[in-house]
Structure formats: C-alpha cells, structure tokens
Design a protein around this motif. Structure first.
Motif, mmCIF file in Angstrom:
data_model
loop_
_atom_site.group_PDB
_atom_site.id
_atom_site.type_symbol
_atom_site.label_atom_id
_atom_site.label_comp_id
_atom_site.label_asym_id
_atom_site.label_seq_id
_atom_site.Cartn_x
_atom_site.Cartn_y
_atom_site.Cartn_z
ATOM 1 N N VAL A 273 0.837 -1.197 0.000
ATOM 2 C CA VAL A 273 0.000 0.000 0.000
ATOM 3 C C VAL A 273 0.876 1.252 0.000
ATOM 4 N N ALA A 274 1.959 1.231 0.789
ATOM 5 C CA ALA A 274 2.854 2.384 0.833
ATOM 6 C C ALA A 274 3.462 2.668 -0.535
ATOM 7 N N ASP A 275 3.875 1.616 -1.244
ATOM 8 C CA ASP A 275 4.414 1.792 -2.597
ATOM 9 C C ASP A 275 3.375 2.425 -3.517
ATOM 10 N N ALA A 276 2.151 1.930 -3.421
ATOM 11 C CA ALA A 276 1.092 2.423 -4.299
ATOM 12 C C ALA A 276 0.788 3.891 -4.021
ATOM 13 N N VAL A 277 0.704 4.256 -2.738
ATOM 14 C CA VAL A 277 0.429 5.650 -2.384
ATOM 15 C C VAL A 277 1.524 6.564 -2.930
ATOM 16 N N ARG A 278 2.789 6.149 -2.796
ATOM 17 C CA ARG A 278 3.897 6.968 -3.299
ATOM 18 C C ARG A 278 3.854 7.120 -4.815
ATOM 19 N N ALA A 279 3.333 6.115 -5.508
ATOM 20 C CA ALA A 279 3.345 6.142 -6.974
ATOM 21 C C ALA A 279 2.225 6.991 -7.572
ATOM 22 N N VAL A 280 1.175 7.278 -6.791
ATOM 23 C CA VAL A 280 0.036 8.030 -7.319
ATOM 24 C C VAL A 280 0.361 9.517 -7.362
ATOM 25 N N ASP A 281 0.224 10.120 -8.530
ATOM 26 C CA ASP A 281 0.425 11.564 -8.672
ATOM 27 C C ASP A 281 -0.798 12.316 -8.159
ATOM 28 N N PHE A 282 -1.985 11.929 -8.658
ATOM 29 C CA PHE A 282 -3.234 12.534 -8.206
ATOM 30 C C PHE A 282 -4.387 11.626 -8.584
ATOM 31 N N VAL A 283 -5.556 11.943 -8.057
ATOM 32 C CA VAL A 283 -6.772 11.197 -8.399
ATOM 33 C C VAL A 283 -7.770 12.142 -9.058
ATOM 34 N N LEU A 284 -8.644 11.561 -9.845
ATOM 35 C CA LEU A 284 -9.682 12.313 -10.552
ATOM 36 C C LEU A 284 -11.017 11.590 -10.413
ATOM 37 N N PRO A 285 -12.124 12.341 -10.365
ATOM 38 C CA PRO A 285 -13.419 11.667 -10.511
ATOM 39 C C PRO A 285 -13.549 11.179 -11.946
ATOM 40 N N SER A 286 -14.151 10.027 -12.126
ATOM 41 C CA SER A 286 -14.276 9.498 -13.490
ATOM 42 C C SER A 286 -15.559 8.705 -13.632
ATOM 43 N N LEU A 287 -15.942 8.500 -14.868
ATOM 44 C CA LEU A 287 -17.045 7.622 -15.232
ATOM 45 C C LEU A 287 -16.508 6.602 -16.220
#
Length: 265
Positions: A123-137
């Motif tokens: 989970v820590a690796d994944a959090v570090r790899a995410v630049d940002f999140v967006l709402p999507s459909l």
C-alpha cells in the motif's frame, strides 16, 4: 485452450466489434476454457489493437466488490486494458452507437506519477506512486449478447471495457480519504445510485495494489501517466441516447458524461 481455439475466440470478439453485433457467450463455445485462457484471448486482442495504432494508456480493475464476485463465482477481481481510443471528453456528446450495450459506473481514477511493478507492491508503494486522483465515469460494454457473461467471457472481452470520461479536478491523495469518499450518481437529474470508495475492495488503493501485483508477473509495469480505474463505487446504470450522467464524489468534485441524441449518429 488449444492455439486454434484461442484464435477462434479472438475472431469471434473481433466480429462483434466489426459487425457491431453481440455474440453468444464464449463459455458455451469453449466450455473448458480457464481464466488463464481468457487472459490470453484478452492479450491477443490488445496486441492487435496496438499493432493497428492504438496505445495502452492504463488498466481497469473489475469485479472489485464482494457482491459482483459472488455473482460471478470468483474470489478475486479481474483486469482489463485501457487504450487511448477509449478516453472520451467530459461534456462532449458521446454517441451511444459506438457501443453495443453500454452501462456507466463512477470510479476514482488514479493517475500514476511513478512506475509500479509487482510482485511485492505494498500500500505504501502504491500511495507513493500516485500523482493525483480524478473523478471518473467508466462506460462498460459487453460484446456478449444481453450481458449473459461468465468470468471467462468478461475477462476475454477485456473486462467488459468500453470508454472512460475523466473529470478535470485533480486531488492529492493526502487531501481525501478514499475509503470514506461518498458518491452520488445522477442520470438526467434524478438520483440513480449512491456509494463510497470503501465498496472497492475496502479501499480503491487495495485495487491498485492488487493490479500491480497481478500484472507484474506477466511482465507488465504500471507506467507513469497511466490511468488506473480501481472499480465502481455503485451499481452500473444503463445509458441511452440523450442521457446526461453526473457523478459527484466527496472531496474530489464531479464528472459529467453527455450522450448524443439518437439522431446524432
């Protein structure tokens, strides 16, 4: 499946795209096919799309809720590929005629800033790899008639992928609790469904970890700039010509999909 059977399955799915007509369930034609065989069919399709000029821009996780896993008789999610031709612009008319049996789902889209490759991703690796999140459909679609799908069918059919509409309000992970982020889905101004990020494997981050650790042994790295759809926050809703669909997510903003009227084919 024998190599010839695999190619027959690929040809059947290709015919659904080319003729714009759904096919009978693949599991009836290939009753001995395994999930591993289904992924081989999926990968053959993706290779053909890339050879024709499309580009892999990310991945999607399907069957991320316990309810959908029970329905399919499996105990884990599945995944599919997102290609550049699947990405559609928010607020711009989308012809439903490009799909066969479209349904729509709200999802929290991850946009990666660093590569992720399993096995061993945490989970820590994944959090570090995410630049940002967006709402999507996500527009899900099935090349199998009347959505009469088994796990073999949906995996072979690229996890029933259709299209993606990304919102334009990026949010840093530290600014939102994805588990608790609530979602409302409105179709033509009427509330159609509600949900929360926790419906996706307990947290959408868990879906990202699962994906990285699943595709890594297949030689696939989740690349910077790639979009990952972790799974739907609500039940999917059928869409029709002229519909307007709005997903609003607490802490992330909203995203809107507009489907062209029937005459705009």
């Amino acid at each position: 499946m024998e190599p010839a059977e695999l190619q027959d399955a690929v040809a059947l799915l290709r015919s659904a795209y080319e003729r714009h007509e759904p096919i009978d369930p693949l599991v009836k034609t290939f009753p001995d096919g395994t999930i591993e065989d289904a992924y081989r069919v999926q990968q053959e399709q993706v290779r053909a799309w890339v050879a024709a000029g499309d580009v892999v821009r990310g991945h999607k996780v399907g069957l991320a809720s316990a309810a959908m896993q029970r329905q399919m008789g499996v105990n884990q999610p599945d995944f599919g590929h997102l290609t550049s031709s699947m990405f559609l612009l928010e607020h711009q008319p989308i012809p439903t005629t490009r799909f066969l049996q479209p349904r729509i789902e709200p999802e929290i889209a991850f946009v990666l800033g660093a590569p992720l490759r399993g096995p061993g991703v945490t989970v820590a690796d994944a959090v570090r790899a995410v630049d940002f999140v967006l709402p999507s459909l996500e527009i899900v679609d099935s090349r199998v008639r009347d959505w009469k799908i088994s796990i073999f069918d949906t995996v072979a059919d690229n996890a029933s992928s259709g299209g993606v509409i990304l919102g334009s309000s990026p949010t840093n992970l530290r600014d939102v609790d994805l588990r608790l982020a609530g979602c409302t889905l409105h179709v033509n101004g009427q509330l159609a469904a509600t949900g929360a990020g926790g419906a996706v494997l307990g947290s959408p981050i868990n879906a990202l970890v699962w994906l990285a650790n699943t595709v890594g042994p297949l030689g696939v790295t989740l690349e910077p700039g790639h979009v990952v759809l972790p799974g739907s926050m609500t039940a999917a809703q059928t869409v029709r010509p002229g519909d307007t669909v709005v997903a609003t997510m607490a802490g992330l903003g909203s995203v809107t999909a507009v489907f062209a009227p029937e005459e705009d084919k």
